[in-house]
Design an enzyme around this catalytic site. Structure first.
Site, PDB file in Angstrom:
ATOM      1  N   CYS A   1       0.834  -1.199   0.000  1.00  0.00           N
ATOM      2  CA  CYS A   1       0.000   0.000   0.000  1.00  0.00           C
ATOM      3  C   CYS A   1       0.873   1.255   0.000  1.00  0.00           C
ATOM      4  O   CYS A   1       1.849   1.333   0.747  1.00  0.00           O
ATOM      5  CB  CYS A   1      -0.920   0.006   1.225  1.00  0.00           C
TER       6      CYS A   1
ATOM      7  N   CYS B   1      -0.550   5.084   6.810  1.00  0.00           N
ATOM      8  CA  CYS B   1      -1.330   4.975   8.048  1.00  0.00           C
ATOM      9  C   CYS B   1      -0.518   4.232   9.107  1.00  0.00           C
ATOM     10  O   CYS B   1      -0.137   3.070   8.917  1.00  0.00           O
ATOM     11  CB  CYS B   1      -2.640   4.236   7.777  1.00  0.00           C
TER      12      CYS B   1
ATOM     13  N   CYS C   1      -1.260   0.514  10.357  1.00  0.00           N
ATOM     14  CA  CYS C   1      -1.531  -0.568   9.408  1.00  0.00           C
ATOM     15  C   CYS C   1      -0.286  -1.371   9.061  1.00  0.00           C
ATOM     16  O   CYS C   1       0.761  -0.814   8.714  1.00  0.00           O
ATOM     17  CB  CYS C   1      -2.147   0.011   8.135  1.00  0.00           C
TER      18      CYS C   1
ATOM     19  N   CYS D   1     -17.038  -9.330   3.482  1.00  0.00           N
ATOM     20  CA  CYS D   1     -16.388  -8.035   3.330  1.00  0.00           C
ATOM     21  C   CYS D   1     -15.171  -8.196   2.430  1.00  0.00           C
ATOM     22  O   CYS D   1     -14.218  -8.900   2.791  1.00  0.00           O
ATOM     23  CB  CYS D   1     -15.976  -7.492   4.687  1.00  0.00           C
TER      24      CYS D   1
ATOM     25  N   CYS E   1     -20.037  -6.427   1.247  1.00  0.00           N
ATOM     26  CA  CYS E   1     -19.528  -5.103   1.577  1.00  0.00           C
ATOM     27  C   CYS E   1     -18.152  -4.952   0.955  1.00  0.00           C
ATOM     28  O   CYS E   1     -17.310  -5.854   1.074  1.00  0.00           O
ATOM     29  CB  CYS E   1     -19.441  -4.934   3.091  1.00  0.00           C
TER      30      CYS E   1
ATOM     31  N   CYS F   1     -20.787   1.819   6.138  1.00  0.00           N
ATOM     32  CA  CYS F   1     -20.151   1.159   7.269  1.00  0.00           C
ATOM     33  C   CYS F   1     -18.905   1.966   7.602  1.00  0.00           C
ATOM     34  O   CYS F   1     -18.022   2.119   6.759  1.00  0.00           O
ATOM     35  CB  CYS F   1     -19.798  -0.279   6.893  1.00  0.00           C
TER      36      CYS F   1
ATOM     37  N   ARG G   1     -20.147  -3.467  15.641  1.00  0.00           N
ATOM     38  CA  ARG G   1     -19.385  -4.680  15.347  1.00  0.00           C
ATOM     39  C   ARG G   1     -18.057  -4.667  16.087  1.00  0.00           C
ATOM     40  O   ARG G   1     -17.295  -3.703  16.006  1.00  0.00           O
ATOM     41  CB  ARG G   1     -19.133  -4.789  13.838  1.00  0.00           C
TER      42      ARG G   1
END
Length: 397
Positions: A65, A69, A72, A109, A142, A202, A272
Site C-alpha cells: 500500500c 497509516c 496498518c 467483506c 460489503c 459502514c 461490530r
C-alpha cells in the site's frame, strides 16, 4: 447509578447523550464495569435481541500500500512480515468467501489495500461480487477499497454490492498524527459517496492508539452525524514493524467501556467488534456480546483471529444466537428508511488491524479520574495470518 439509568432511557428513545455523559462512561471505574455492561446491554437487546451477526473478511489484495497509516501492517514502509499478494481472481475470492458463509456468516467483506480503486479495480471487484452472488444469492457483500472517486460507488452498487466500509479511525483533531498521505476529510467524503449511491454505509474507529477520551467521543459523535448503518470498533493490534508496535494502552475493561459508549451514542446501529478483540478483550469477549451485535468470524486481513468454531461456541455459551440469513439485521425503522447511526430528528467492514495516533501522546481517562496503568504487552497474541486467501492453506472459518 443515575448516569446509567439516564443513558438507558435515552438509548431506548434513540436520543443522543450529552458529551459529558459519553465521557463519564469512559471514566467509570473497573469496579463499575459490570453495571455499565448491563445498562448498555439493555439498549443492545431492545434493538437487536440476542442475535449476533457474523461477517467474514476476504483480503483481495494484501500489502504493497502507498499510504502511510501508522496503525496498518500493510502501510508504506511497513516491516511487518505479512502476506503480500496482488489481486485474487474472482473464483479464488468466491472460494474464500464460501468458507465463511459455511461457518454461518451472512456478510462477506471484500477488502483491498491501496489508496483507492482504479476503474479497472472496480471492474475486478464487480466481477468478484458477481461470482460470489452467483453461488450465494442472498449473501450481503460489503466492499472496502479505500477512497472512492466520483461514480465508483454507483458502479459497485450496480454490480451488486450492498455496503461500503471506510472507517474514520480517529478524531479529526488527531487524524494528521496517524496519516499524512490523505486527510480526515477524504475519509468523510468517501462515506458520503457510499451513502449517496444507495450503499449501506459502514464506518468505525480504532481504539488504543494513545488517544484521549475526548478523541474517542469526538470520532463516535462524528460517526453518529455521518449516519452509518454499521459501526466497526477496532482495537489496535500493535504489529512489530509498524510505528505503533509499542502502543499497548488497552485493558479488557477499557475495551468494554469503549463499546458501551459507542452503543449509547449509536443505540440502533449495528455495532461490530472488529480487529483486536482476541488481543485486548481476551477472556472477556463474551461480555462484549452484550454491547455489540456483530463480529467478524475467523481471521482478519493480515492477522489470525480466534478459531471459527470457538467463536460459535462463545456465542452459544454466552446465551446468544447467530443471526440467520433470512433475518433483517437493522431495526425496522432503519432497514426501511436506510437511516444510519441514529435518528437526527430524535437526538461496517471494516477491520483495519491496528490503529494509530502517530506521535500523539494523549491517553488515560478524562476528567478527574486517574489514568489507567499501561496494559501488559501481549505480543504472543499477535499472530500474522498464514492461511486462507493468498495461501494454499484452508481458511479459518
Amino acid at each position: 447509578m443515575d448516569l446509567l439509568n439516564t443513558l438507558v432511557d435515552k438509548g431506548l428513545r434513540r436520543e443522543l447523550p450529552t458529551r459529558d455523559e459519553a465521557l463519564a462512561v469512559l471514566a467509570t471505574s473497573d469496579d463499575d464495569v459490570l453495571d455499565v455492561v448491563a445498562a448498555a446491554g439493555k439498549v443492545r437487546r431492545h434493538w437487536f435481541g440476542r442475535r449476533v451477526k457474523l461477517n467474514y473478511l476476504v483480503n483481495l489484495k494484501s500489502g504493497l500500500c502507498p499510504e502511510d497509516c501508522s496503525y496498518c501492517s500493510q502501510r508504506l514502509g511497513s516491516k511487518a512480515e505479512i502476506l503480500k499478494y496482488s489481486w485474487l481472481k474472482p473464483d479464488q475470492a468466491s472460494q474464500a468467501a464460501a468458507a465463511g458463509l459455511a461457518g454461518g456468516a451472512k456478510r462477506v467483506c471484500l477488502v483491498a489495500s491501496g489508496r483507492g480503486p482504479s476503474d479497472r479495480d472496480v471492474d475486478r471487484v464487480s466481477d468478484t461480487i458477481k461470482a460470489i452472488k452467483d453461488q450465494h444469492e442472498n449473501v450481503e457483500v460489503c466492499a472496502c477499497l479505500g477512497l472512492l472517486s466520483d461514480g465508483q460507488a454507483e458502479r459497485l452498487r450496480q454490480a451488486g454490492a450492498d455496503a461500503y466500509n471506510h472507517n474514520l479511525n480517529t478524531s479529526e483533531g488527531t487524524y494528521g498524527d496517524i496519516t499524512t498521505t490523505h486527510t480526515y476529510a477524504d475519509r468523510v467524503d468517501t462515506v458520503q459517496k457510499a451513502h449517496a449511491a444507495g450503499l449501506s454505509a459502514c464506518s468505525g474507529l480504532i481504539a488504543g492508539m494513545g488517544e484521549s477520551d475526548e478523541d474517542l467521543v469526538d470520532v463516535v459523535y462524528a460517526l453518529r452525524e455521518l449516519d452509518p448503518d454499521s459501526v466497526p470498533v477496532n482495537f489496535l493490534i500493535p504489529f512489530e514493524g509498524t510505528p505503533l508496535a509499542k502502543e499497548w494502552n488497552l485493558t479488557p475493561q477499557r475495551c468494554l467501556r469503549i463499546l458501551a459508549m459507542v452503543r449509547f451514542v449509536c443505540p440502533d446501529a449495528e455495532v461490530r467488534i472488529a480487529g483486536g478483540r482476541e488481543v485486548h478483550l481476551r477472556t472477556m469477549q463474551p461480555l462484549a456480546l452484550n454491547l455489540a451485535n456483530s463480529i467478524f468470524l475467523g481471521d482478519y486481513l493480515t492477522s489470525e483471529g480466534q478459531a471459527g468454531k470457538a467463536d460459535l461456541e462463545m456465542i452459544a455459551d454466552a446465551g446468544f444466537e447467530v443471526e440467520g440469513a433470512g433475518e433483517v439485521t437493522l431495526p425496522e425503522h432503519r432497514a426501511t428508511a436506510g437511516a444510519g447511526c441514529g435518528a437526527h430528528a430524535d437526538a461496517g467492514c471494516g477491520s483495519h488491524e491496528g490503529g494509530g495516533c502517530g506521535s500523539h501522546a494523549g491517553g488515560g481517562v478524562c476528567g478527574s479520574a486517574p489514568a489507567e496503568a499501561p496494559a501488559e504487552a501481549r505480543t504472543d497474541l499477535v499472530a500474522v495470518r498464514r492461511r486462507g486467501a493468498g495461501t494454499d492453506l484452508a481458511p479459518n472459518a
